[in-house]
Design an enzyme around this catalytic site. Structure first.
Site, PDB file in Angstrom:
ATOM      1  N   ASN A 100       0.799  -1.226   0.000  1.00 37.73           N
ATOM      2  CA  ASN A 100       0.000   0.000   0.000  1.00 37.73           C
ATOM      3  C   ASN A 100       0.834   1.280   0.000  1.00 37.73           C
ATOM      4  O   ASN A 100       0.421   2.292  -0.561  1.00 37.73           O
ATOM      5  CB  ASN A 100      -0.918   0.004   1.227  1.00 37.73           C
ATOM      6  CG  ASN A 100      -1.533   1.353   1.485  1.00 37.73           C
ATOM      7  OD1 ASN A 100      -2.415   1.807   0.763  1.00 37.73           O
ATOM      8  ND2 ASN A 100      -1.053   2.033   2.527  1.00 37.73           N
ATOM      9  N   TYR A 165       5.228   9.746 -10.508  1.00 37.86           N
ATOM     10  CA  TYR A 165       4.229   8.962  -9.769  1.00 37.86           C
ATOM     11  C   TYR A 165       3.379   8.133 -10.721  1.00 37.86           C
ATOM     12  O   TYR A 165       3.161   6.934 -10.486  1.00 37.86           O
ATOM     13  CB  TYR A 165       3.345   9.900  -8.949  1.00 37.86           C
ATOM     14  CG  TYR A 165       2.260   9.198  -8.165  1.00 37.86           C
ATOM     15  CD1 TYR A 165       2.560   8.478  -7.016  1.00 37.86           C
ATOM     16  CD2 TYR A 165       0.927   9.259  -8.576  1.00 37.86           C
ATOM     17  CE1 TYR A 165       1.565   7.832  -6.287  1.00 37.86           C
ATOM     18  CE2 TYR A 165      -0.080   8.622  -7.860  1.00 37.86           C
ATOM     19  CZ  TYR A 165       0.246   7.906  -6.715  1.00 37.86           C
ATOM     20  OH  TYR A 165      -0.750   7.265  -6.009  1.00 37.86           O
ATOM     21  N   VAL A 198      -9.487   9.107  -3.348  1.00 35.18           N
ATOM     22  CA  VAL A 198      -9.976   8.671  -2.041  1.00 35.18           C
ATOM     23  C   VAL A 198      -9.857   9.810  -1.033  1.00 35.18           C
ATOM     24  O   VAL A 198      -8.814  10.487  -0.956  1.00 35.18           O
ATOM     25  CB  VAL A 198      -9.187   7.442  -1.547  1.00 35.18           C
ATOM     26  CG1 VAL A 198      -9.753   6.941  -0.220  1.00 35.18           C
ATOM     27  CG2 VAL A 198      -9.234   6.328  -2.598  1.00 35.18           C
TER      28      VAL A 198
END
Length: 258
Positions: A100, A165, A198
């Site tokens: 994660n 990223y 999120v």
């Protein structure tokens, strides 16, 4: 999100040994908590020691199986694998690995140096491979396991403002599919869970402004906001025996944006 009392209980997760990177806050915290609530034995690492220790205390106070935390910088692969080895000795070989940990720091193409590139790779890409390497033998000895790599919709939607990223997150799918083939004969499943935008505390503090809210409303098929718990529930499913024939796949949790 529905009350957790109304959500599925995955009986096959009770007693399972789970390792999570970046488990102290945000999506990682939700994942650690969700496994603990299922009766799994969770070990996790993070660089945020205070938040991680507070999470351990919270889970203990709620009466769940105590989580085990170790502070570790995932950029140090030797330290990462040594920590995983020590934790496996403490609680047993891992049945589940959740990769994660990540950092979505914004940057411009023209500002990226070789040093910055290498540091972002060292956070967002390199550790995923070496955690998989570290758990493989233990999972083989146990007759199987589940590896879940956390991706990002950022590259799916051609998101700008952090090209290193998006490069690392696109690579997650390649790692998942390649390892699924190599580890499949040992009954080790490898999947990607790809969150959309999120609503973690970090995102709310740094990026979710009025413009961001409008962007979400315009692009998601579903109303509301994707919460860390929504991602955690998909992770639980892929860790459980319920997903026994799911491997080499990407499961997107984004409210229907991609």
């Amino acid at each position: 999100m529905s009350s957790r009392n109304n959500l599925a209980n995955f009986g096959s997760l009770k007693g399972k040994r789970v390792f999570v990177t970046g488990g102290g806050s945000g999506i990682g915290e939700a994942i650690v908590s969700a496994f603990a609530e299922q009766g799994a034995k969770v070990a996790f690492i993070d660089i945020a020691a205070a938040a991680s220790l507070a999470l351990c205390e919270k889970l203990k106070a709620e009466g769940h199986e105590p989580a085990v935390f170790r502070e570790c910088d995932i950029r140090d692969i030797a330290a990462l694998q040594d920590t995983m080895k020590m934790l496996a000795k403490e609680i047993g070989d891992f049945d589940v690995l959740v990769n994660n940990a990540a950092n979505d720091q914004r940057h411009k193409l023209e500002d990226v140096t070789v040093e910055y590139w290498n540091d972002r790779i060292a956070i967002n890409q390199r550790p995923m491979f070496f955690t998989c390497q570290a758990v493989a033998d233990g999972m083989k000895n146990k007759g199987g396991g589940s590896i879940i790599n956390i991706g990002s919709t950022s590259w799916h939607i051609s998101g700008g403002g952090y090209p290193v990223y998006t490069t690392t997150k696109a690579a997650v799918s390649g790692l998942t599919r390649g390892l699924a083939r190599d580890l499949g004969p040992y009954n080790i499943r490898v999947n990607t869970v790809t969150p959309g935008w999120v609503m973690t505390e970090r995102q709310l503090q740094l990026w979710v402004d009025e413009k961001g809210e409008k962007l979400i409303d315009e692009n998601q098929c579903l109303p509301g906001r994707v919460q860390p718990g929504h991602v955690a529930r998909m992770v639980l499913f892929l860790a459980a025996d319920d997903s026994a024939m799911c491997t080499a796949q990407e499961f997107i949790v984004d409210g229907g944006w991609v």
